[in-house]
Design a protein around this motif. Sequence first.
Motif, PDB file in Angstrom:
ATOM      1  N   ILE A   1      48.918  33.538  42.271  1.00  0.00           N
ATOM      2  CA  ILE A   1      50.105  34.206  41.706  1.00  0.00           C
ATOM      3  C   ILE A   1      50.081  35.711  41.959  1.00  0.00           C
ATOM      4  CG2 ILE A   1      50.456  32.455  39.917  1.00  0.00           C
ATOM      5  CD1 ILE A   1      49.495  34.532  37.861  1.00  0.00           C
ATOM      6  N   LEU A   2      48.907  36.260  42.286  1.00  0.00           N
ATOM      7  CA  LEU A   2      48.835  37.688  42.639  1.00  0.00           C
ATOM      8  C   LEU A   2      49.181  37.934  44.104  1.00  0.00           C
ATOM      9  CD1 LEU A   2      45.622  38.733  40.668  1.00  0.00           C
ATOM     10  CD2 LEU A   2      47.923  39.622  40.299  1.00  0.00           C
ATOM     11  N   GLY A   3      49.443  36.861  44.844  1.00  0.00           N
ATOM     12  CA  GLY A   3      49.889  37.045  46.227  1.00  0.00           C
ATOM     13  C   GLY A   3      49.018  36.390  47.275  1.00  0.00           C
ATOM     14  N   GLY A   4      47.891  35.825  46.892  1.00  0.00           N
ATOM     15  CA  GLY A   4      47.028  35.152  47.879  1.00  0.00           C
ATOM     16  C   GLY A   4      46.180  36.134  48.651  1.00  0.00           C
ATOM     17  N   GLU A   5      46.393  36.226  49.943  1.00  0.00           N
ATOM     18  CA  GLU A   5      45.577  37.106  50.785  1.00  0.00           C
ATOM     19  C   GLU A   5      46.053  38.554  50.690  1.00  0.00           C
ATOM     20  OE1 GLU A   5      45.532  35.672  54.759  1.00  0.00           O
ATOM     21  OE2 GLU A   5      44.508  33.803  54.265  1.00  0.00           O
ATOM     22  N   THR A   6      45.153  39.475  51.028  1.00  0.00           N
ATOM     23  CA  THR A   6      45.485  40.903  51.036  1.00  0.00           C
ATOM     24  C   THR A   6      46.500  41.179  52.142  1.00  0.00           C
ATOM     25  OG1 THR A   6      43.246  41.403  50.288  1.00  0.00           O
ATOM     26  CG2 THR A   6      44.519  43.224  51.210  1.00  0.00           C
ATOM     27  N   ARG A   7      47.577  41.861  51.794  1.00  0.00           N
ATOM     28  CA  ARG A   7      48.628  42.174  52.774  1.00  0.00           C
ATOM     29  C   ARG A   7      48.390  43.574  53.326  1.00  0.00           C
ATOM     30  NH1 ARG A   7      52.787  44.266  55.070  1.00  0.00           N
ATOM     31  NH2 ARG A   7      54.941  43.850  54.463  1.00  0.00           N
TER      32      ARG A   7
ATOM     33  N   LYS B   1      44.390  61.270  39.730  1.00  0.00           N
ATOM     34  CA  LYS B   1      43.928  62.004  40.907  1.00  0.00           C
ATOM     35  C   LYS B   1      44.478  61.361  42.182  1.00  0.00           C
ATOM     36  CE  LYS B   1      39.627  63.511  38.752  1.00  0.00           C
ATOM     37  NZ  LYS B   1      38.161  63.375  38.752  1.00  0.00           N
ATOM     38  N   LEU B   2      44.575  62.166  43.250  1.00  0.00           N
ATOM     39  CA  LEU B   2      45.150  61.670  44.501  1.00  0.00           C
ATOM     40  C   LEU B   2      44.322  60.566  45.143  1.00  0.00           C
ATOM     41  CD1 LEU B   2      46.521  64.896  46.269  1.00  0.00           C
ATOM     42  CD2 LEU B   2      47.822  63.094  45.157  1.00  0.00           C
ATOM     43  N   ASP B   3      43.015  60.544  44.861  1.00  0.00           N
ATOM     44  CA  ASP B   3      42.183  59.494  45.474  1.00  0.00           C
ATOM     45  C   ASP B   3      42.048  58.259  44.583  1.00  0.00           C
ATOM     46  OD1 ASP B   3      40.678  60.745  43.572  1.00  0.00           O
ATOM     47  OD2 ASP B   3      38.929  61.119  44.837  1.00  0.00           O
ATOM     48  N   ASP B   4      42.767  58.230  43.436  1.00  0.00           N
ATOM     49  CA  ASP B   4      42.773  57.038  42.585  1.00  0.00           C
ATOM     50  C   ASP B   4      43.825  56.054  43.107  1.00  0.00           C
ATOM     51  OD1 ASP B   4      40.800  57.966  40.910  1.00  0.00           O
ATOM     52  OD2 ASP B   4      42.200  58.919  39.519  1.00  0.00           O
ATOM     53  N   PHE B   5      43.574  55.533  44.286  1.00  0.00           N
ATOM     54  CA  PHE B   5      44.574  54.721  44.983  1.00  0.00           C
ATOM     55  C   PHE B   5      43.861  53.884  46.034  1.00  0.00           C
ATOM     56  CE2 PHE B   5      47.452  54.235  48.632  1.00  0.00           C
ATOM     57  CZ  PHE B   5      48.599  53.766  48.033  1.00  0.00           C
ATOM     58  N   ASP B   6      44.259  52.611  46.145  1.00  0.00           N
ATOM     59  CA  ASP B   6      43.623  51.770  47.166  1.00  0.00           C
ATOM     60  C   ASP B   6      44.487  50.567  47.468  1.00  0.00           C
ATOM     61  OD1 ASP B   6      41.753  51.033  49.026  1.00  0.00           O
ATOM     62  OD2 ASP B   6      40.081  50.917  47.621  1.00  0.00           O
ATOM     63  N   ALA B   7      44.135  49.869  48.545  1.00  0.00           N
ATOM     64  CA  ALA B   7      44.823  48.621  48.879  1.00  0.00           C
ATOM     65  C   ALA B   7      44.593  47.612  47.760  1.00  0.00           C
ATOM     66  CB  ALA B   7      44.296  48.088  50.207  1.00  0.00           C
ATOM     67  N   PHE B   8      45.575  46.768  47.516  1.00  0.00           N
ATOM     68  CA  PHE B   8      45.491  45.763  46.438  1.00  0.00           C
ATOM     69  C   PHE B   8      44.922  44.469  47.014  1.00  0.00           C
ATOM     70  CE2 PHE B   8      47.126  42.356  43.757  1.00  0.00           C
ATOM     71  CZ  PHE B   8      46.907  42.854  42.480  1.00  0.00           C
ATOM     72  N   HIS B   9      43.820  44.003  46.424  1.00  0.00           N
ATOM     73  CA  HIS B   9      43.184  42.765  46.864  1.00  0.00           C
ATOM     74  C   HIS B   9      43.333  41.730  45.745  1.00  0.00           C
ATOM     75  CE1 HIS B   9      41.267  44.874  50.231  1.00  0.00           C
ATOM     76  NE2 HIS B   9      41.018  45.844  49.376  1.00  0.00           N
ATOM     77  N   PRO B  10      44.178  40.703  45.917  1.00  0.00           N
ATOM     78  CA  PRO B  10      44.380  39.708  44.846  1.00  0.00           C
ATOM     79  C   PRO B  10      43.088  39.065  44.361  1.00  0.00           C
ATOM     80  CG  PRO B  10      46.023  39.428  46.564  1.00  0.00           C
ATOM     81  CD  PRO B  10      45.042  40.430  47.087  1.00  0.00           C
TER      82      PRO B  10
ATOM     83  N   GLY C   1      57.179  45.113  50.459  1.00  0.00           N
ATOM     84  CA  GLY C   1      55.957  45.024  49.661  1.00  0.00           C
ATOM     85  C   GLY C   1      56.098  45.824  48.384  1.00  0.00           C
ATOM     86  N   VAL C   2      55.166  45.628  47.467  1.00  0.00           N
ATOM     87  CA  VAL C   2      55.199  46.274  46.158  1.00  0.00           C
ATOM     88  C   VAL C   2      53.994  47.192  46.007  1.00  0.00           C
ATOM     89  CG1 VAL C   2      55.190  45.856  43.657  1.00  0.00           C
ATOM     90  CG2 VAL C   2      56.376  44.269  45.178  1.00  0.00           C
ATOM     91  N   VAL C   3      54.213  48.341  45.368  1.00  0.00           N
ATOM     92  CA  VAL C   3      53.111  49.243  45.017  1.00  0.00           C
ATOM     93  C   VAL C   3      53.107  49.391  43.502  1.00  0.00           C
ATOM     94  CG1 VAL C   3      52.090  51.527  45.318  1.00  0.00           C
ATOM     95  CG2 VAL C   3      53.419  50.526  47.174  1.00  0.00           C
ATOM     96  N   LEU C   4      51.973  49.135  42.861  1.00  0.00           N
ATOM     97  CA  LEU C   4      51.860  49.287  41.406  1.00  0.00           C
ATOM     98  C   LEU C   4      51.318  50.664  41.066  1.00  0.00           C
ATOM     99  CD1 LEU C   4      50.330  45.874  40.280  1.00  0.00           C
ATOM    100  CD2 LEU C   4      52.660  46.658  39.890  1.00  0.00           C
ATOM    101  N   SER C   5      52.044  51.401  40.244  1.00  0.00           N
ATOM    102  CA  SER C   5      51.544  52.702  39.778  1.00  0.00           C
ATOM    103  C   SER C   5      51.131  52.582  38.314  1.00  0.00           C
ATOM    104  CB  SER C   5      52.620  53.777  39.946  1.00  0.00           C
ATOM    105  OG  SER C   5      53.724  53.503  39.103  1.00  0.00           O
ATOM    106  N   LYS C   6      50.322  53.523  37.836  1.00  0.00           N
ATOM    107  CA  LYS C   6      49.881  53.594  36.432  1.00  0.00           C
ATOM    108  C   LYS C   6      49.134  52.338  35.993  1.00  0.00           C
ATOM    109  CE  LYS C   6      54.035  56.342  35.613  1.00  0.00           C
ATOM    110  NZ  LYS C   6      55.243  56.516  34.828  1.00  0.00           N
ATOM    111  N   LEU C   7      48.311  51.806  36.881  1.00  0.00           N
ATOM    112  CA  LEU C   7      47.546  50.600  36.554  1.00  0.00           C
ATOM    113  C   LEU C   7      46.383  50.901  35.605  1.00  0.00           C
ATOM    114  CD1 LEU C   7      47.932  47.656  37.465  1.00  0.00           C
ATOM    115  CD2 LEU C   7      46.134  47.996  39.135  1.00  0.00           C
TER     116      LEU C   7
END
Length: 517
Positions: free
Chosen positions: A85-91, A280-289, A246-252
């Motif tokens: 439900i989180l999307g399966g493989e990393t996009r 911070k600017l480096d508090d960001f990464d690819a989303f891996h389900p 695609g979707v980007v989640l902020s404030k996680l």
Amino acid sequence: MFDTLSDRLSATFKSLRGKGRLSEQDIDSAAREIRIALLEADVALPVVRAFISSVKERALGAEVSKALNPSQQVIKIVNEELIGILGGETRRLRFAKTPPTVIMLAGLQGAGKTTLAGKLGLWLKGQGHTPLLVACDLQRPNAVTQLSVVADRAGVGFYGPQPGNGVGDPVQVAKDSIEYARSKMHDVVIVDTAGRLGIDQELMQQAADIRDATSPDEVLFVVDAMIGQDAVNTAEAFRDGVGFDGVVLSKLDGDARGGAALSIAHVTGKQIMFASNGEKLDDFDAFHPDRMASRILGMGDIMSLIEKAEQTFSQEEAAKMASKLASKKGQEFTLDDFMAQMEQVRKMGSISKLLGMLPGMGQMKEQIANIDEKEVDRVGAIIKSMTPAERQDPTIINGSRRARIAKGSGVEVSAVKGLVERFFEARKMMSRMAQGGGMPGMPGMPGMGGGPGRQKKQIKQAKGKRKSGNPMKRKAEEQAAQAKREQAQAGGAFGLPAPGQGPGDFELPDEFKKFMG
């Protein structure tokens, strides 16, 4: 964000542990608890229904009933369905065959698009690209200035020919930015558009016009992970009005319920590609389900931790430190080296977040939350208040030296004494591990044994075992021991019969046969 959900799921799985066989009633009860946990986390009802239906169907099948450990099998099923439900493989991002690659950001007002443009720019810069941030938000006051500041902090290019504050044509700016990027050799263009409401048709049309003018390779929809159920409705409105890839989640990193993250990929059919989890600017990464599912189930996220360490630590430095620790009792490892290691760990980010990535740390949430991040700074101040000779050889630090160091670093004398003692203990333990002695106090495990002294003690106890006073009984015991030794010498690995001996009375259980193929 997922703490409450994690706690509820952990409690559900705990009730299943220790049961050799799960009845249909056990699985129904567990499914009911998981349903309540998901609904409390604000996951969309259609997603909950589909999730529970799939989990129950698999849990009632042969997959669980014939398993050696049914409760672990149920956890495995829940983990796999969560990944689904989180999307399966990393996009991954799609890049254009001929640069520049155009990425358009769209989303609601206040979702954090402008800051996220800088985070994405910094992330792409770390991947070897040369991004350009384009200011197409000409409605919001000072949006152009904000993007300029963010681009400067990220160390990436910026294009904002119009002053904004209601002045300028955002569609023309977006169109001109492509040529500007080509002339300045930027291979990625990130277009920051104005925030809008789902019902604001004028701004929705403007976003569609920018999309048509730039033909973006990726349209990313930025969602505030804290707005709950409304995120799904908004995503559907954007999908129908503008369209996104695609979707980007902020404030996680917020403390709101994280149902939006679990719902949005399933409802819209578009995968979450990136996640922002800090200011911070480096508090960001690819989303891996798969990694997010592991975190929700309290299994940690070792892969992300390793990636962070690889980005921060150089292999050369690591090898140098290891050789120092492997020296005689680790005496070459000094307080200067200790300080360098601490600074490297600090570069990886918040210590609380790093500890949260370790498996099993979900049970220590309160302790992790109460960690004083400034303790590292205090330790650094104590070490920096020492002379080079004291840092090289802390054994020379006596009472008067301790008083001077404490005064220089603004701490109590006891804090200096405690730091030096902890350093000696840590150095001794790390040196022992570097030399292959293993972790102290963990006997019986290769590489983690309690050291040779403990092994000798165990051997001594075994030698001193009493023998029977009855000669016949003693002879029978000796013959049995001899037969056991011969079998072990002639047998295969782990004391199993060797291939040439024939099967004998030994037979693997059916479950093991299937497991071993």
